[in-house]
Design a protein around this motif. Structure first.
Motif, PDB file in Angstrom:
ATOM      1  N   ALA A  29      15.352  77.872  46.960  1.00 51.99           N
ATOM      2  CA  ALA A  29      14.849  76.723  47.799  1.00 51.99           C
ATOM      3  C   ALA A  29      13.243  76.493  47.708  1.00 51.99           C
ATOM      4  N   LYS A  30      12.569  77.705  47.795  1.00 52.70           N
ATOM      5  CA  LYS A  30      11.323  77.840  47.844  1.00 52.70           C
ATOM      6  C   LYS A  30      10.631  77.642  46.579  1.00 52.70           C
ATOM      7  N   LEU A  31      11.216  78.054  45.464  1.00 54.46           N
ATOM      8  CA  LEU A  31      10.782  77.733  44.160  1.00 54.46           C
ATOM      9  C   LEU A  31      10.881  76.384  43.658  1.00 54.46           C
ATOM     10  N   ARG A  32      11.958  75.624  44.277  1.00 53.71           N
ATOM     11  CA  ARG A  32      12.403  74.325  43.790  1.00 53.71           C
ATOM     12  C   ARG A  32      11.008  73.561  44.467  1.00 53.71           C
ATOM     13  N   HIS A  33      10.655  73.702  45.648  1.00 50.73           N
ATOM     14  CA  HIS A  33       9.671  72.996  46.524  1.00 50.73           C
ATOM     15  C   HIS A  33       8.178  73.384  45.267  1.00 50.73           C
ATOM     16  N   ILE A  34       8.100  74.602  45.001  1.00 51.89           N
ATOM     17  CA  ILE A  34       6.722  74.852  44.167  1.00 51.89           C
ATOM     18  C   ILE A  34       6.690  74.053  43.024  1.00 51.89           C
ATOM     19  N   ARG A  35       7.791  74.053  42.397  1.00 50.30           N
ATOM     20  CA  ARG A  35       8.120  73.564  41.176  1.00 50.30           C
ATOM     21  C   ARG A  35       7.727  71.921  41.230  1.00 50.30           C
ATOM     22  N   GLN A  36       8.433  71.268  42.470  1.00 52.43           N
ATOM     23  CA  GLN A  36       7.975  69.828  42.647  1.00 52.43           C
ATOM     24  C   GLN A  36       6.340  69.807  43.035  1.00 52.43           C
ATOM     25  N   PHE A  37       5.809  70.682  43.628  1.00 50.36           N
ATOM     26  CA  PHE A  37       4.523  70.667  43.813  1.00 50.36           C
ATOM     27  C   PHE A  37       3.741  70.567  42.570  1.00 50.36           C
ATOM     28  N   GLU A  38       4.111  71.481  41.343  1.00 49.36           N
ATOM     29  CA  GLU A  38       3.460  71.572  40.191  1.00 49.36           C
ATOM     30  C   GLU A  38       3.726  70.252  39.481  1.00 49.36           C
ATOM     31  N   ARG A  39       4.743  69.418  39.576  1.00 48.66           N
ATOM     32  CA  ARG A  39       4.986  68.395  38.823  1.00 48.66           C
ATOM     33  C   ARG A  39       4.209  67.446  39.367  1.00 48.66           C
ATOM     34  N   ALA A  40       3.948  67.399  40.689  1.00 46.22           N
ATOM     35  CA  ALA A  40       3.141  66.534  41.631  1.00 46.22           C
ATOM     36  C   ALA A  40       1.688  66.278  41.164  1.00 46.22           C
ATOM     37  N   ILE A  41       1.474  67.521  40.845  1.00 47.79           N
ATOM     38  CA  ILE A  41      -0.271  67.727  40.508  1.00 47.79           C
ATOM     39  C   ILE A  41      -0.544  67.754  39.085  1.00 47.79           C
ATOM     40  N   GLY A  42       0.507  67.055  38.394  1.00 50.82           N
ATOM     41  CA  GLY A  42       0.374  66.939  36.860  1.00 50.82           C
ATOM     42  C   GLY A  42       0.723  68.192  36.055  1.00 50.82           C
ATOM     43  N   ALA A  43       1.176  69.070  36.590  1.00 53.90           N
ATOM     44  CA  ALA A  43       1.320  70.424  35.928  1.00 53.90           C
ATOM     45  C   ALA A  43       0.063  71.202  35.373  1.00 53.90           C
ATOM     46  N   ILE A  44      -0.923  71.043  36.134  1.00 53.21           N
ATOM     47  CA  ILE A  44      -2.429  71.555  35.673  1.00 53.21           C
ATOM     48  C   ILE A  44      -2.123  72.958  36.119  1.00 53.21           C
ATOM     49  N   ASP A  45      -2.913  73.773  35.531  1.00 53.78           N
ATOM     50  CA  ASP A  45      -3.180  75.093  36.002  1.00 53.78           C
ATOM     51  C   ASP A  45      -3.497  75.306  37.559  1.00 53.78           C
ATOM     52  N   PHE A  46      -2.788  76.151  38.099  1.00 56.90           N
ATOM     53  CA  PHE A  46      -3.151  76.176  39.658  1.00 56.90           C
ATOM     54  C   PHE A  46      -4.577  76.698  40.043  1.00 56.90           C
ATOM     55  N   ARG A  47      -5.103  77.306  38.990  1.00 59.44           N
ATOM     56  CA  ARG A  47      -6.523  77.610  39.357  1.00 59.44           C
ATOM     57  C   ARG A  47      -7.534  76.445  39.358  1.00 59.44           C
ATOM     58  N   ALA A  48      -6.968  75.388  38.609  1.00 61.41           N
ATOM     59  CA  ALA A  48      -8.007  73.953  38.743  1.00 61.41           C
ATOM     60  C   ALA A  48      -7.399  73.193  39.853  1.00 61.41           C
ATOM     61  N   ILE A  49      -6.613  73.575  40.976  1.00 58.62           N
ATOM     62  CA  ILE A  49      -6.135  72.642  41.774  1.00 58.62           C
ATOM     63  C   ILE A  49      -7.570  72.080  42.754  1.00 58.62           C
ATOM     64  N   THR A  50      -7.431  70.751  43.070  1.00 59.99           N
ATOM     65  CA  THR A  50      -8.344  70.494  43.774  1.00 59.99           C
ATOM     66  C   THR A  50      -8.129  69.817  45.087  1.00 59.99           C
ATOM     67  N   GLU A  51      -9.085  69.442  45.975  1.00 58.32           N
ATOM     68  CA  GLU A  51      -8.517  68.965  47.270  1.00 58.32           C
ATOM     69  C   GLU A  51      -7.804  67.619  47.157  1.00 58.32           C
ATOM     70  N   GLU A  52      -8.447  66.790  46.227  1.00 57.68           N
ATOM     71  CA  GLU A  52      -7.600  65.760  46.024  1.00 57.68           C
ATOM     72  C   GLU A  52      -6.233  65.704  45.659  1.00 57.68           C
ATOM     73  N   LYS A  53      -5.728  66.507  44.601  1.00 53.86           N
ATOM     74  CA  LYS A  53      -4.689  66.869  44.297  1.00 53.86           C
ATOM     75  C   LYS A  53      -3.634  67.288  45.444  1.00 53.86           C
ATOM     76  N   ILE A  54      -4.250  67.991  46.143  1.00 53.10           N
ATOM     77  CA  ILE A  54      -3.226  68.672  47.180  1.00 53.10           C
ATOM     78  C   ILE A  54      -2.988  67.506  48.196  1.00 53.10           C
ATOM     79  N   LEU A  55      -4.186  66.879  48.634  1.00 53.99           N
ATOM     80  CA  LEU A  55      -3.978  65.749  49.635  1.00 53.99           C
ATOM     81  C   LEU A  55      -3.019  64.629  49.049  1.00 53.99           C
ATOM     82  N   ASN A  56      -3.103  64.406  47.905  1.00 48.75           N
ATOM     83  CA  ASN A  56      -2.143  63.235  47.165  1.00 48.75           C
ATOM     84  C   ASN A  56      -0.798  63.999  47.240  1.00 48.75           C
ATOM     85  N   TYR A  57      -0.612  65.146  47.052  1.00 46.68           N
ATOM     86  CA  TYR A  57       0.691  65.613  47.075  1.00 46.68           C
ATOM     87  C   TYR A  57       1.392  65.445  48.669  1.00 46.68           C
TER      88      TYR A  57
END
Length: 371
Positions: A29-57
């Motif tokens: 269940a946890k991994l499913r939510h993390i994969r959904q998050f990755e798709r929502a931020i455009g599958a960018i490298d997690f090291r490149a996450i921005t505040e805008e990406k997280i807020l939009n998610y």
């Protein structure tokens, strides 16, 4: 070597399993939510996450709260998803190369106060009347063995109050027809919190009992033994043509849910999931149990050691029923021959006092009632 998002999720999976000892279902269940998050931020490298990406998610999740659209999400689902992603990013932030994932960035995942309140509030799960459950059972066809299995699945759900995960993993040996009991052995049955318990069949009708008993007898007549599943999945076409009788467990609870979906459609009643049957059984407890001791027995057969758990999580009444009950109380109190509250408590039986204690605990009352 370059670390990828897949590597990060794999490491997190191992951390959950080995260091935190989470069970496989929770990890999935946890991994499913993390994969959904990755798709929502455009599958960018997690090291490149921005505040805008997280807020939009986060806002995209919360925009689906109580939506009329098919993709609506419950408050509980949203809170759990945001929590799982938060846990992942917190762990990731401690790893080399992820220093850009700061606390301020992670805090952008904090759900709105209203979402949290809704998630932790009383459940509004639809609890069907017993008549609807019976309608589903008898609307299901019963010409083939697998159709009779499906009908027995719904009958067993209301007869035993067992969760779908339990129904999926029970073996024939766990059902005692003579004593009307179910032995939920946590060693091999997927029970909640790995709890072993012996539960009794609920008094929902001899016809319902007969459907389950007939299914067990039919299954055994085909060669099923004690260790075989109570409700096996249908064999594949090759095995079916060979005439070989095999009895395999369902790998997930989805086929059980599908039976309920199909039955509701055929019976033309609102869909209810397998777990909703437990809410129905709780309301039948209020109707049939005549003492605190009987309520306690009913509660324990639902798997609750504490009667308060049954009241708190399964005993919510709809507004129409609340209005009816309050009206009945009002009429009773208008009777000039009534006893006052103190006198009623003084004359209460031990079973009724137990109920009063449970209600006071739920309400965090400071009233001792002399107890």
């Amino acid at each position: 070597m370059q670390t990828t998002n897949a590597d990060a999720m794999y490491d997190h999976q191992n951390r959950l399993k080995r260091r935190l000892s989470r069970d496989d279902k929770t990890i999935d269940a946890k991994l499913r939510h993390i994969r959904q998050f990755e798709r929502a931020i455009g599958a960018i490298d997690f090291r490149a996450i921005t505040e805008e990406k997280i807020l939009n998610y986060r806002l995209s999740r919360e925009s689906r709260l109580e939506s009329d659209e098919e993709n609506s999400l419950s408050a509980s689902t949203i809170v759990h998803a945001l929590g799982d992603v938060t846990e992942f990013l917190e762990a990731l932030a401690t790893q080399p190369g992820y220093s850009a994932i700061t606390r301020d960035l992670i805090d952008c995942l904090k759900p709105a106060k209203r979402t949290v309140q809704l998630a932790h509030g009383p459940s509004d799960t639809y609890s069907p009347p017993l008549e609807h459950i019976l309608a589903v059972i008898y609307a299901l066809p019963a010409k083939t063995i697998w159709e009779r299995r499906d009908r027995a699945v719904v009958a067993f759900a209301v007869l035993s109050g067992a969760r779908a995960s339990v129904i999926r993993t029970l073996r024939l040996k766990h059902i005692d027809i003579e004593n009307r009991t179910v032995f939920q052995d946590a060693k091999v049955v997927d029970t909640k919190n790995s709890k072993t318990m012996l539960t009794s069949w609920f008094p929902v009708g001899l016809d319902i009992e007969r459907l389950v008993i007939d299914w067990i007898k039919e299954s055994r007549s085909l060669g099923a033994g004690d260790e075989d599943p109570l409700f096996p999945k249908a064999p594949n076409k090759i095995r079916a043509r060979s005439g070989e009788n095999t009895f395999e467990f369902w790998s997930t609870i989805e086929p059980i849910r599908a039976v309920f979906v199909s039955g509701a459609q055929l019976a033309q009643v609102p869909y209810f999931n397998p777990h909703a049957v437990r809410h129905t059984l709780t309301k039948l407890m209020f109707k049939f149990a005549t003492s605190g001791e009987e309520m306690k027995a009913w509660s324990q057969s639902l798997g609750h050691d504490d009667l308060g758990t049954t009241f708190k999580h399964y005993g919510t009444l709809d507004s129409k029923r609340v209005h009816s009950l309050i009206g009945a109380i009002r009429e009773r109190l208008e009777d000039p021959t009534r006893l006052d509250l103190a006198e009623q408590i003084k004359n209460a039986s031990p079973e009724h006092l137990e109920i009063i204690r449970g209600i006071l605990r739920l309400g965090n009352s400071n009233l001792s009632l002399g107890m």
